[in-house]
Design a protein around this motif. Structure first.
Motif, short mmCIF file in Angstrom:
data_model
loop_
_atom_site.label_atom_id
_atom_site.label_comp_id
_atom_site.label_asym_id
_atom_site.label_seq_id
_atom_site.Cartn_x
_atom_site.Cartn_y
_atom_site.Cartn_z
N LEU A 33 -4.85 -0.94 8.06
CA LEU A 33 -4.45 -2.03 7.18
C LEU A 33 -4.16 -3.31 7.97
O LEU A 33 -4.56 -4.40 7.58
CB LEU A 33 -3.21 -1.62 6.36
N HIS A 74 0.84 -1.19 0.00
CA HIS A 74 0.00 0.00 0.00
C HIS A 74 0.88 1.25 0.00
O HIS A 74 1.80 1.36 0.80
CB HIS A 74 -0.90 0.00 1.25
N THR A 78 -6.08 -6.68 1.88
CA THR A 78 -5.48 -5.35 2.05
C THR A 78 -5.09 -4.77 0.72
O THR A 78 -4.95 -5.41 -0.26
CB THR A 78 -4.24 -5.41 2.94
#
Length: 141
Positions: free
Chosen positions: A131, A113, A141
């Motif tokens: 997350l 991410h 995620t």
């Protein structure tokens, strides 16, 4: 979320480890470990003065003792707090002790991410905790 609203709570009980069954966070404290929690959760923990206490100075002086930053209670689908979390406890590094660049690298490596470069440090930490909670809850995620 502003980190200033969070309260460092240290586990001082007699056991090596303590799971929070009082405030419903599902957190597990190692003896002497500090977790940052919202005031509403801290209020539920601190009456147990032989188990938990606020630890402002220790959190500042020893960031290595800081564990997770918690923003919510775990709630089951029926709206009740769980008796015991089905999610195994997990440990994350001391996010408060990391620089923004380290937080971005951690989020990329652990959760694939990208954190926005314009985010404040505590906003980055909040996203990482979200997350991690999503992963622990079985969400992708």
């Amino acid at each position: 979320m502003d980190q200033d609203n969070l309260i460092p709570i240290k586990y001082i009980g007699a056991k090596d480890q303590k799971k929070d069954t009082v405030a419903g966070t599902g957190l597990v404290w190692e003896h002497g470990q500090i977790h940052f929690v919202p005031p509403l959760i801290a209020i539920k923990l601190t009456p147990y003065t032989d188990v938990w206490r606020e630890a402002w100075e220790e959190a500042e002086e020893n960031p290595g003792a800081v564990g997770l930053v918690v923003t919510t209670q775990q709630v089951t689908g029926d709206g009740k707090l769980p008796v015991q979390s089905q999610v195994p406890p997990f440990n994350m590094p001391n996010l408060q002790g990391m620089k923004k660049e380290d937080l971005a690298t951690f989020a990329r490596a652990q959760f694939n991410h990208e954190l926005g470069a314009d985010l404040k440090k505590d906003e980055m930490i909040q996203q990482i905790v979200s997350l991690a909670n999503s992963r622990a809850g079985g969400e992708p995620t």
